[in-house]
Design a protein around this motif. Structure first.
Motif, PDB file in Angstrom:
ATOM      1  N   VAL A 133     101.566  19.335   0.211  1.00 20.64           N
ATOM      2  CA  VAL A 133     100.328  18.749   0.265  1.00 20.64           C
ATOM      3  C   VAL A 133     100.328  17.868  -1.197  1.00 20.64           C
ATOM      4  CG1 VAL A 133      97.941  19.297  -0.446  1.00 20.64           C
ATOM      5  CG2 VAL A 133      98.725  20.881   1.287  1.00 20.64           C
ATOM      6  N   THR A 134      99.782  16.744  -1.106  1.00 25.09           N
ATOM      7  CA  THR A 134      99.875  15.852  -2.560  1.00 25.09           C
ATOM      8  C   THR A 134      98.180  15.394  -2.821  1.00 25.09           C
ATOM      9  OG1 THR A 134     101.910  15.036  -1.669  1.00 25.09           O
ATOM     10  CG2 THR A 134     100.683  13.869  -3.417  1.00 25.09           C
ATOM     11  N   GLU A 135      98.124  15.710  -4.044  1.00 24.60           N
ATOM     12  CA  GLU A 135      96.701  15.183  -4.581  1.00 24.60           C
ATOM     13  C   GLU A 135      97.087  14.386  -5.770  1.00 24.60           C
ATOM     14  OE1 GLU A 135      94.914  19.254  -5.856  1.00 24.60           O
ATOM     15  OE2 GLU A 135      94.259  19.727  -4.035  1.00 24.60           O
TER      16      GLU A 135
ATOM     17  N   GLY B  88      96.224  24.466  -6.770  1.00 27.06           N
ATOM     18  CA  GLY B  88      97.014  23.146  -7.004  1.00 27.06           C
ATOM     19  C   GLY B  88      95.955  22.363  -7.747  1.00 27.06           C
ATOM     20  N   SER B  89      94.776  22.245  -7.165  1.00 26.18           N
ATOM     21  CA  SER B  89      93.764  21.490  -7.917  1.00 26.18           C
ATOM     22  C   SER B  89      93.452  21.879  -9.512  1.00 26.18           C
ATOM     23  CB  SER B  89      92.345  21.149  -7.170  1.00 26.18           C
ATOM     24  OG  SER B  89      92.546  20.867  -5.862  1.00 26.18           O
TER      25      SER B  89
ATOM     26  N   ASP C 260      97.257  27.248  -2.957  1.00 28.18           N
ATOM     27  CA  ASP C 260      96.284  27.084  -2.179  1.00 28.18           C
ATOM     28  C   ASP C 260      95.804  25.746  -3.024  1.00 28.18           C
ATOM     29  OD1 ASP C 260      96.505  29.398  -0.788  1.00 28.18           O
ATOM     30  OD2 ASP C 260      95.301  30.547  -2.144  1.00 28.18           O
ATOM     31  N   GLY C 261      94.998  25.245  -2.214  1.00 26.29           N
ATOM     32  CA  GLY C 261      94.260  23.875  -2.577  1.00 26.29           C
ATOM     33  C   GLY C 261      93.427  24.197  -4.028  1.00 26.29           C
ATOM     34  N   GLU C 262      92.864  25.217  -4.170  1.00 26.32           N
ATOM     35  CA  GLU C 262      92.249  25.340  -5.569  1.00 26.32           C
ATOM     36  C   GLU C 262      93.014  25.670  -6.486  1.00 26.32           C
ATOM     37  OE1 GLU C 262      89.279  28.876  -7.544  1.00 26.32           O
ATOM     38  OE2 GLU C 262      90.074  29.104  -5.468  1.00 26.32           O
TER      39      GLU C 262
ATOM     40  N   HIS D 149     102.275  24.386   0.336  1.00 26.69           N
ATOM     41  CA  HIS D 149     100.910  25.245   0.712  1.00 26.69           C
ATOM     42  C   HIS D 149     100.933  26.592   1.004  1.00 26.69           C
ATOM     43  CE1 HIS D 149      96.530  24.977   1.248  1.00 26.69           C
ATOM     44  NE2 HIS D 149      96.565  23.751   1.531  1.00 26.69           N
TER      45      HIS D 149
ATOM     46  N   SER E 192     102.463  17.085  -5.765  1.00 26.39           N
ATOM     47  CA  SER E 192     102.850  17.799  -4.519  1.00 26.39           C
ATOM     48  C   SER E 192     103.161  19.388  -4.606  1.00 26.39           C
ATOM     49  CB  SER E 192     104.199  17.099  -3.753  1.00 26.39           C
ATOM     50  OG  SER E 192     103.720  15.658  -3.509  1.00 26.39           O
TER      51      SER E 192
END
Length: 466
Positions: free
Chosen positions: A262-264, A445-446, A441-443, A437, A434
């Motif tokens: 996952v990339t943010e 990483g964010s 989790d998305g939280e 996952h 990156s």
């Protein structure tokens, strides 16, 4: 009465389970007398250029492989005629360390125990490949046996592996007394078909530089950078897939198809960080230290990890466990003449900003010189890739295998930015994160990316995180 026997040195595993290495050059020739742990060859693994020490004291009887040959681990590369008076010359100890039937171990881990078994004191001498064979002092130097000898014949005649006419004295001298140069320069010369002996070095102490090779060849920079010169009139250039390129390709494929990426992205006003950088460069306590945006960003990553430790972990498929690292070995992606490598700074989280600056400088200088050791390329826990040096703003970096996250730093650019409801020209940077996952989790990483951005936007925010 002194006896002699033939000992084979088999290519050892140079670390991390590597299965093959390329012989770059020999530093000895047939007939040369070598001492224990003397460097006899330079080899290139998929990760690093390594100098091989001799596990025996004796005379070089045969070179089994030519420079440029890729050899599998465990295959003989050189044979020695050694004094069977035994362990005093290193042969017996090397047998004990190396195991069976003429093999020899570069690592030499069991050597001390073997020496104790025969009642002799042992000393493990460090070298560029870990530890060499045990050095045992018998009160006399190793020498070639004279007079009556009993020769144990090898399976094949002890002749040089290089086919064709016998090598000239000049050629043998070139092998044993190679001009001074760096591994990338030697590779460039090989690719261009140039003998370094024909070049006069202009670098310090007569060191042959890349420009010396290019000037001698008369080739354009574009042609010189090609790994295999194209045939005259050819429309294609084919390059064997080996070394770092082969290792990197396999690692990236494994990572891309094993870890769900996952990339943010986050664009940050880093004006305050750039102002801090300017102040530090003028500070007497940082005189002589190389400070760059990467230095500050690396420190910011280490601070942000304290509140977001899941990004500093590994998915252990074999044991069905998540391994949480309580230390940070910070990987720094480096573009080198040999290809992309990711050496890491051990225990970077324990370093001050000055210590981190020194470590980054040493890491990049060593990588560019092609001297990064296999140990420095393994054990990383999280990585940074600085794509901003190429003028790139953002990307989707692929995880280094075994790591949960990688941060890409974009270029610092002046751009319009809203400050206190007014438009202003500020210095901005895009961050790309990156992560795996399965682990993050998305939280999580964010939050890590937000913390990293907050530090770079306002370095004083570090005070709230430590």
């Amino acid at each position: 009465m002194n006896l002699t026997m033939i000992k084979e040195f088999k290519l050892p595993d140079l670390g991390e389970g590597l299965t093959e290495s390329e012989i770059l050059s020999w530093k000895v020739a047939v007939g040369d007398t070598v001492t224990l742990n003397q460097v006899i060859a330079e080899v290139e693994t998929a990760k690093a250029v390594v100098e091989l020490p001799s596990p025996f004291a004796g005379v070089v009887a045969q070179l089994h492989e030519q420079p440029g040959t890729v050899v599998e681990v465990g295959k003989p590369i050189v044979s020695f005629e050694v004094d069977d008076a035994g362990s005093s010359s290193g042969g017996g100890a090397a047998d004990a360390a190396g195991g069976s039937a003429g093999g020899a171990s570069v690592k030499g881990a069991p050597a001390t125990a073997a020496a104790e078994a025969v009642g002799s004191p042992a000393k493990r001498e460090p070298n560029l490949v870990g530890y060499g064979a045990v050095v045992e002092h018998s009160g006399r130097p190793a020498r070639r046996a004279r007079g009556q000898v009993q020769e144990i014949k090898p399976q094949s005649p002890a002749t040089p592996a290089i086919s064709g006419p016998a090598a000239s004295p000049q050629a043998e001298a070139a092998v044993s007394e190679r001009p001074r140069s760096t591994p990338p320069v030697r590779k460039l010369a090989r690719d261009l078909g140039i003998e370094l002996e024909r070049i006069s070095g202009t670098g310090p102490g007569g060191l042959i530089t890349r420009d010396d090779v290019l000037d001698f060849s008369g080739a354009s920079s574009a042609a010189a950078q090609a790994q295999v010169p194209p045939a005259e009139g050819g429309r294609e250039t084919r390059t064997p897939i080996k070394g770092v390129r082969k290792f990197t390709a396999a690692a990236m494929v494994q990572s891309a198809f094993t870890a769900p990426h996952v990339t943010e992205f986050l664009t940050v006003d880093v004006t305050a960080t750039m102002e801090l950088l300017a102040k530090l460069k003028g500070n007497r306590s940082f005189e002589g230290f190389k400070l760059t945006p990467l230095t500050i960003a690396a420190k910011a990553v280490l601070v942000a990890l304290r509140n977001n430790p899941t990004l500093n972990s590994r998915w252990d498929e074999a044991s069905h466990e998540i391994v949480q690292f309580n230390y940070v070995n910070l990987g720094i992606a480096a573009a080198t003449p040999r290809g992309l490598t990711v050496p890491n700074i051990k225990d970077a989280d324990r370093m001050s900003l000055r210590e981190l600056s020194t470590a980054l400088t040493e890491l990049t200088d060593t990588a560019r010189a092609g001297k990064t050791s296999p140990g420095d390329l393994s054990g990383g826990t999280i990585s940074i890739t600085n794509i901003g040096v190429f003028g790139i703003d953002a990307g989707t970096p692929i995880l280094n295998p075994g790591e949960a996250a990688i941060v890409a730093l974009g270029a610092v650019r002046k751009a319009p930015w809203v400050v206190n409801d007014e438009l202003a020209v500020r210095q901005v940077m895009s961050l790309s994160l990156s992560f795996d996952h399965r682990l993050v989790d998305g939280e999580q990483g964010s939050r890590f990316l937000a913390d990293l951005g907050a530090i770079l936007a306002d370095p004083a925010m570090v005070m709230t995180m430590i």
